[in-house]
Design a protein around this motif. Structure first.
Motif, short mmCIF file in Angstrom:
data_model
loop_
_atom_site.label_atom_id
_atom_site.label_comp_id
_atom_site.label_asym_id
_atom_site.label_seq_id
_atom_site.Cartn_x
_atom_site.Cartn_y
_atom_site.Cartn_z
N SER A 1 -0.54 9.38 -10.07
CA SER A 1 -0.89 8.61 -8.88
C SER A 1 0.34 8.49 -7.98
O SER A 1 1.45 8.83 -8.39
CB SER A 1 -1.41 7.22 -9.24
OG SER A 1 -0.43 6.48 -9.93
N GLU A 2 0.10 8.05 -6.77
CA GLU A 2 1.14 7.82 -5.77
C GLU A 2 1.91 9.08 -5.40
O GLU A 2 3.10 9.03 -5.08
CB GLU A 2 2.09 6.70 -6.22
CG GLU A 2 1.37 5.38 -6.39
CD GLU A 2 2.30 4.22 -6.71
OE1 GLU A 2 3.53 4.36 -6.53
OE2 GLU A 2 1.80 3.18 -7.12
N GLN B 1 -5.46 4.01 -12.62
CA GLN B 1 -4.29 4.10 -11.78
C GLN B 1 -4.70 3.95 -10.32
O GLN B 1 -5.74 4.47 -9.91
CB GLN B 1 -3.60 5.46 -11.95
CG GLN B 1 -3.12 5.73 -13.35
CD GLN B 1 -1.89 4.93 -13.69
OE1 GLN B 1 -0.95 4.86 -12.91
NE2 GLN B 1 -1.90 4.31 -14.86
N CYS B 2 -3.86 3.29 -9.55
CA CYS B 2 -4.12 3.11 -8.12
C CYS B 2 -2.92 3.59 -7.31
O CYS B 2 -1.79 3.54 -7.78
CB CYS B 2 -4.40 1.65 -7.79
SG CYS B 2 -5.90 1.01 -8.58
N ASN B 3 -3.21 4.07 -6.12
CA ASN B 3 -2.16 4.54 -5.22
C ASN B 3 -1.63 3.40 -4.37
O ASN B 3 -2.24 2.44 -4.13
CB ASN B 3 -2.70 5.64 -4.31
CG ASN B 3 -3.00 6.88 -5.12
OD1 ASN B 3 -2.18 7.33 -5.90
ND2 ASN B 3 -4.17 7.42 -4.95
N SER C 1 -10.62 -0.41 -6.42
CA SER C 1 -9.73 -1.20 -7.28
C SER C 1 -9.72 -0.56 -8.66
O SER C 1 -10.60 0.25 -8.99
CB SER C 1 -10.22 -2.64 -7.39
OG SER C 1 -11.43 -2.70 -8.12
N ALA C 2 -8.76 -0.94 -9.48
CA ALA C 2 -8.70 -0.43 -10.85
C ALA C 2 -9.97 -0.80 -11.62
O ALA C 2 -10.52 0.02 -12.36
CB ALA C 2 -7.46 -0.97 -11.56
N GLU D 1 -7.70 6.18 -3.69
CA GLU D 1 -7.52 4.75 -3.95
C GLU D 1 -7.17 4.56 -5.42
O GLU D 1 -6.01 4.55 -5.77
CB GLU D 1 -8.78 3.98 -3.54
CG GLU D 1 -8.98 3.98 -2.04
CD GLU D 1 -10.19 3.19 -1.62
OE1 GLU D 1 -10.02 2.33 -0.76
OE2 GLU D 1 -11.29 3.42 -2.16
N CYS D 2 -8.18 4.44 -6.28
CA CYS D 2 -7.95 4.26 -7.72
C CYS D 2 -8.82 5.24 -8.50
O CYS D 2 -9.92 5.57 -8.06
CB CYS D 2 -8.31 2.84 -8.14
SG CYS D 2 -7.34 1.56 -7.31
N ALA E 1 -12.86 1.47 -10.44
CA ALA E 1 -12.69 2.83 -10.94
C ALA E 1 -13.03 2.90 -12.43
O ALA E 1 -13.71 3.83 -12.87
CB ALA E 1 -11.27 3.31 -10.69
N ALA F 1 -13.86 6.88 -9.52
CA ALA F 1 -12.93 6.40 -8.51
C ALA F 1 -13.49 5.13 -7.89
O ALA F 1 -14.69 4.88 -7.95
CB ALA F 1 -12.71 7.46 -7.43
N ASP G 1 0.83 -1.19 0.00
CA ASP G 1 0.00 0.00 0.00
C ASP G 1 0.87 1.24 0.00
O ASP G 1 1.74 1.40 0.83
CB ASP G 1 -0.90 0.03 1.25
CG ASP G 1 -1.84 -1.15 1.32
OD1 ASP G 1 -2.21 -1.66 0.25
OD2 ASP G 1 -2.18 -1.56 2.43
#
Length: 128
Positions: free
Chosen positions: A45-46, A126-128, A97-98, A74-75, A101, A94, A25
């Motif tokens: 992201s991230e 995209q997910c964080n 999960s991908a 999240e995503c 989203a 959003a 995570d």
């Protein structure tokens, strides 16, 4: 004695990381920006902060009128489709999960009259 202390510190760090949900995570921030004049899109992201994510998405969008259309923790995803008259529409969404989203983005696009709304090529969720 020094080796024992090093192993102990590593063990404590690993336990702390696991207890805090660490490992896979990243707990970052994400953003999607779109240019109305060019239809360019940027996804970030991230990022460490929401402000950094917004700036990165606008930079990736790379047009003077790029505006942030979604912020996510999240995503996040964007989808595009065409209306019956041939106009392009997009939707963002959003989710946890991908897949979630992208489904939300597809549904948002369809709600704007888009037909066959789908992921924009080379811009997956995209997910964080």
């Amino acid at each position: 004695m020094k080796k024992l202390w090093t192993w102990g510190a590593a063990l404590i760090a690993a336990v702390t990381l696991a207890a805090c949900g660490g490992g896979g995570d990243s707990n970052g921030y994400g953003s999607i920006a779109v240019s109305a004049s060019t239809n360019r899109v940027g996804i970030a992201s991230e990022a460490l902060t929401q402000s950094i994510a917004n700036d990165a998405a606008r930079d990736e969008c790379d047009a003077g009128d790029c505006q942030v259309v979604l912020q996510f923790e999240e995503c996040g995803a964007i989808a595009q489709g065409q209306t019956a008259s041939g106009a392009w529409v997009w939707g963002v969404g959003a989710g946890g999960s991908a897949f979630d989203a992208q489904t939300a983005a597809n549904n948002s696009c369809a709600a704007k009259g888009g037909q066959a709304c789908t992921e924009i090529p080379n811009l997956p969720a995209q997910c964080n």
